[in-house]
Design a protein around this motif. Sequence first.
Motif, PDB file in Angstrom:
ATOM      1  N   VAL A  24      15.099   5.388   5.632  1.00 17.70           N
ATOM      2  CA  VAL A  24      15.485   6.470   6.536  1.00 17.70           C
ATOM      3  C   VAL A  24      14.276   6.814   7.383  1.00 17.70           C
ATOM      4  N   PRO A  25      14.477   7.378   8.576  1.00 18.42           N
ATOM      5  CA  PRO A  25      13.324   7.699   9.434  1.00 18.42           C
ATOM      6  C   PRO A  25      12.495   8.841   8.860  1.00 18.42           C
ATOM      7  N   ILE A  26      11.280   8.546   8.486  1.00 21.89           N
ATOM      8  CA  ILE A  26      10.333   9.519   7.947  1.00 21.89           C
ATOM      9  C   ILE A  26       9.000   9.278   8.634  1.00 21.89           C
ATOM     10  N   THR A  27       8.284  10.347   8.916  1.00 27.24           N
ATOM     11  CA  THR A  27       7.021  10.218   9.641  1.00 27.24           C
ATOM     12  C   THR A  27       5.848  10.106   8.684  1.00 27.24           C
ATOM     13  N   TRP A  28       5.024   9.089   8.916  1.00 27.12           N
ATOM     14  CA  TRP A  28       3.841   8.824   8.109  1.00 27.12           C
ATOM     15  C   TRP A  28       2.581   9.011   8.954  1.00 27.12           C
ATOM     16  N   SER A  29       1.566   9.634   8.357  1.00 24.17           N
ATOM     17  CA  SER A  29       0.254   9.689   9.004  1.00 24.17           C
ATOM     18  C   SER A  29      -0.521   8.428   8.655  1.00 24.17           C
ATOM     19  N   ASN A  30      -1.597   8.176   9.391  1.00 22.55           N
ATOM     20  CA  ASN A  30      -2.405   6.987   9.098  1.00 22.55           C
ATOM     21  C   ASN A  30      -2.980   7.033   7.683  1.00 22.55           C
ATOM     22  N   ASP A  31      -3.398   8.222   7.254  1.00 20.83           N
ATOM     23  CA  ASP A  31      -3.956   8.362   5.913  1.00 20.83           C
ATOM     24  C   ASP A  31      -2.891   8.087   4.856  1.00 20.83           C
ATOM     25  N   GLN A  32      -1.673   8.547   5.092  1.00 21.21           N
ATOM     26  CA  GLN A  32      -0.588   8.313   4.144  1.00 21.21           C
ATOM     27  C   GLN A  32      -0.202   6.834   4.091  1.00 21.21           C
ATOM     28  N   GLY A  63      -0.712  -3.206  14.156  1.00 24.66           N
ATOM     29  CA  GLY A  63      -0.768  -1.889  14.780  1.00 24.66           C
ATOM     30  C   GLY A  63       0.477  -1.571  15.574  1.00 24.66           C
ATOM     31  N   GLU A  64       1.657  -1.877  14.995  1.00 31.93           N
ATOM     32  CA  GLU A  64       2.930  -1.606  15.656  1.00 31.93           C
ATOM     33  C   GLU A  64       3.511  -0.308  15.097  1.00 31.93           C
ATOM     34  N   PRO A  65       3.326   0.818  15.781  1.00 25.93           N
ATOM     35  CA  PRO A  65       3.659   2.142  15.225  1.00 25.93           C
ATOM     36  C   PRO A  65       5.114   2.302  14.777  1.00 25.93           C
ATOM     37  N   GLN A  66       6.065   1.926  15.635  1.00 28.00           N
ATOM     38  CA  GLN A  66       7.463   2.162  15.289  1.00 28.00           C
ATOM     39  C   GLN A  66       7.893   1.319  14.091  1.00 28.00           C
TER      40      GLN A  66
END
Length: 360
Positions: A24-32, A63-66
């Motif tokens: 499911v769409p969930i937002t991750w930080s770089n640290d996470q 480095g592909e964010p999506q």
Amino acid sequence: LMKKHLIVVSLLFGCSATSAPASVPITWSNDQIDQLAGWLDAAPKEALQMPPANDFITARRAGEPQTLQLSATDAALKLANAYLHGNDTARKQAKWNVDVESDNAVDLNALLTSSLAKNDVNGFFRSLRPHHPDYETLRSAFAIEADPARRVKLARNMERWRWMPQSLGNRYLLVNAAAYEVALWENGRRVQSWPVVVGKIKTPTPVFSTQVTGINYNPWWNIPKSIVAESVGALTRKNPAEAKRRGYVWGDGRFRQRPGRTNALGSMKLVMPNDYTVYLHDTPEQASFKKPARAFSHGCIRVGDALGFASTLLTGTADQKQIDAVLASGKTTTLSLVEPLPVYIAYFTADVIDPVSSRK
């Protein structure tokens, strides 16, 4: 403090991959993202197979964010599912009939979303490990074990703990058929144990869970058809006098055995409804408890010091004087527990015991 010993013997099952919920769409930080990568890399240290995460690895390198966001969620849920339910779910479904409804009700998507909002990826995965102290001990032993064969044994038993409910309850019975014992656990501590006799190779004790609601004293034995075919039927036909002496009777289309000294259930059995007609009970064959290997039954679980065991479970319901009066009456009587007591019949061939335990 008394030193604990780790006992490891032969096993039955292995580990394999398992499925996971859809992402499911969930937002991750770089640290996470970095923390997730660490947990994926560390999966083998938990005796878990690293779930398929090629998309996550590729997206992280490129480095592909999506793609990285979606693949991170997918990888995290697959790993979380393995922590909560185990790798080898097919083997579990075939052999391990313990109720894990509470674990199945866990919403991993919601739990992951909440953990990311609190920036607690580590806490998310730690919370999904089995909560029983024996699992933690096995995990610690696995981390330092060098012998490949022993590592396999430890890993397989860790997997079996993942097949158990995360929480077994505040007070419960745990039968370990491989160790020939039943233990009473209260508030995360093993408070007392008793030796047991379990099923022989041809008629093994099944793995399952249920609840104990009471103690049936001076029980009748409803003789299984397999035992009638094996011995009781022939004895009744060939030597009816001996069959009568042993208390075997026929009625309502079945063989039963009267309460008494020769009754196969002894003086008590637990009231624990299940689909296997397997019970924890007393036995007149007390000599078998002196043997180190005790796989002699047709599947039921015979308990050493069964009357002391039953009295312990009835604490708060009946005192010893009341129990003695019931036994002396010779009448079949059921005394109910204060509240139902979960009982888990399992098979662990590597666990932690105290060196002064009766287990061999």
